[in-house]
Design a protein around this motif. Sequence first.
Motif, short mmCIF file in Angstrom:
data_model
loop_
_atom_site.label_atom_id
_atom_site.label_comp_id
_atom_site.label_asym_id
_atom_site.label_seq_id
_atom_site.Cartn_x
_atom_site.Cartn_y
_atom_site.Cartn_z
N ASP A 123 30.24 45.90 50.72
CA ASP A 123 28.88 45.49 50.15
C ASP A 123 29.18 44.52 48.87
OD1 ASP A 123 26.11 45.04 49.70
OD2 ASP A 123 25.70 46.85 48.48
N LEU A 124 29.31 43.15 49.14
CA LEU A 124 29.32 42.15 48.35
C LEU A 124 28.11 41.55 47.67
CD1 LEU A 124 31.95 40.19 50.40
CD2 LEU A 124 32.54 41.70 48.44
N PRO A 125 28.05 41.14 46.25
CA PRO A 125 27.30 40.48 45.50
C PRO A 125 26.83 39.10 46.24
CG PRO A 125 29.15 40.13 44.47
CD PRO A 125 29.64 41.04 45.66
N HIS A 131 26.05 37.21 37.79
CA HIS A 131 26.79 37.24 36.83
C HIS A 131 27.31 38.60 36.55
CE1 HIS A 131 28.60 37.29 32.90
NE2 HIS A 131 29.05 36.12 32.90
N PHE A 132 28.66 38.97 36.38
CA PHE A 132 29.21 40.34 36.10
C PHE A 132 30.08 40.27 34.86
CE2 PHE A 132 28.07 40.18 40.56
CZ PHE A 132 27.58 41.45 40.74
N ASP A 133 29.98 41.13 33.96
CA ASP A 133 30.79 41.46 32.81
C ASP A 133 32.09 42.44 33.54
OD1 ASP A 133 29.05 40.13 31.21
OD2 ASP A 133 27.91 42.06 30.66
N ALA A 156 33.92 48.58 43.13
CA ALA A 156 34.88 47.39 42.98
C ALA A 156 34.48 47.00 41.43
CB ALA A 156 34.91 46.29 43.86
N ILE A 157 35.48 47.30 40.47
CA ILE A 157 35.25 46.99 39.11
C ILE A 157 35.72 45.72 38.60
CG2 ILE A 157 35.68 47.75 36.69
CD1 ILE A 157 33.85 49.46 38.58
N ILE A 158 35.03 44.85 38.44
CA ILE A 158 35.41 43.39 38.40
C ILE A 158 36.50 43.18 37.10
CG2 ILE A 158 33.54 42.46 36.84
CD1 ILE A 158 33.60 39.94 38.88
N PRO A 159 37.45 42.69 37.27
CA PRO A 159 38.83 42.31 36.43
C PRO A 159 38.11 41.30 35.14
CG PRO A 159 39.59 41.43 38.20
CD PRO A 159 38.12 42.13 38.51
N VAL A 160 37.44 40.42 35.25
CA VAL A 160 37.14 39.53 34.34
C VAL A 160 35.61 39.06 34.63
CG1 VAL A 160 39.48 38.18 34.65
CG2 VAL A 160 37.49 37.60 36.16
N SER A 161 34.95 38.64 33.34
CA SER A 161 33.74 38.36 33.22
C SER A 161 33.16 36.78 33.92
CB SER A 161 33.09 38.32 31.84
OG SER A 161 33.08 39.42 31.18
N GLY A 162 32.22 36.97 34.84
CA GLY A 162 32.02 35.20 35.22
C GLY A 162 30.91 35.52 36.42
N GLU A 163 30.72 34.25 36.82
CA GLU A 163 29.67 34.07 37.76
C GLU A 163 30.27 34.07 39.11
OE1 GLU A 163 26.51 30.42 39.20
OE2 GLU A 163 27.43 30.36 37.29
N TYR A 220 45.73 40.87 49.51
CA TYR A 220 46.21 40.02 48.44
C TYR A 220 45.93 38.42 49.02
CZ TYR A 220 48.46 43.48 45.89
OH TYR A 220 48.61 44.59 45.12
N ASP A 221 45.43 38.21 50.18
CA ASP A 221 45.38 37.00 50.80
C ASP A 221 43.98 37.08 51.43
OD1 ASP A 221 47.65 35.66 50.28
OD2 ASP A 221 48.62 37.18 51.33
N ALA A 222 43.71 37.21 52.91
CA ALA A 222 42.66 37.11 53.60
C ALA A 222 41.52 38.18 53.13
CB ALA A 222 42.86 37.37 55.21
N GLY A 223 41.96 39.35 52.63
CA GLY A 223 41.11 40.27 52.11
C GLY A 223 40.55 40.12 50.82
N TRP A 224 40.58 39.01 50.16
CA TRP A 224 39.68 39.02 48.94
C TRP A 224 38.41 39.35 48.82
CZ3 TRP A 224 36.25 34.84 48.07
CH2 TRP A 224 36.09 34.36 49.12
N LEU A 225 37.77 39.57 47.80
CA LEU A 225 36.37 39.86 47.51
C LEU A 225 35.55 38.88 47.06
CD1 LEU A 225 36.77 43.50 45.69
CD2 LEU A 225 36.22 42.96 48.28
N VAL A 226 35.50 38.22 46.07
CA VAL A 226 34.86 37.25 45.34
C VAL A 226 35.68 36.10 44.45
CG1 VAL A 226 32.77 38.91 45.12
CG2 VAL A 226 34.36 38.53 43.32
N ARG A 227 35.09 35.12 44.54
CA ARG A 227 35.83 34.05 43.74
C ARG A 227 34.52 33.90 42.61
NH1 ARG A 227 39.21 29.77 44.73
NH2 ARG A 227 38.85 30.26 46.90
N VAL A 228 34.95 33.89 41.31
CA VAL A 228 34.20 33.85 40.14
C VAL A 228 34.48 32.52 39.38
CG1 VAL A 228 33.85 36.37 40.00
CG2 VAL A 228 35.43 35.28 38.73
N ARG A 229 33.55 32.32 38.71
CA ARG A 229 33.78 31.06 37.50
C ARG A 229 34.09 31.94 36.14
NH1 ARG A 229 29.98 27.86 38.51
NH2 ARG A 229 31.01 26.78 39.72
#
Length: 126
Positions: free
Chosen positions: A45-47, A52-54, A71-78, A98-107
Amino acid sequence: MSLTYPDDRSYHAEHLWAKPEADGTVLIGITDFAQSQLGDVVFVDLPEVGLHFDQGTSCASIESVKVVSEAIIPVSGEVVAINEALADTPELLNQSPYDAGWLVRVRPDGGLGGLLTAAQYAQQVE
């Protein structure tokens, strides 16, 4: 089978990785250790893009045959992108964490402070 932790990214104690990309965004995913502990992933279940997540808060939910895990996000961002492929093939988290199974991309709001190196993370989990 030995677990791997690539050196080109940083790691959060809650078993997610953060990989800086050339465009300034950060790719986020679960570690090899996390996928091995979860077992066969059956649903992710992706956002929504734009949220934005802290750092240290849950950004996604991962359901395996054994457990539902946050899944606890390792960096704050959008969130600027989600891995749409996981909707139809959640097992990518097991097959290619580490490749095709990534979850999200954040700024990211800032840098990758407070995260572990691959060696530090490996020492923590082994």
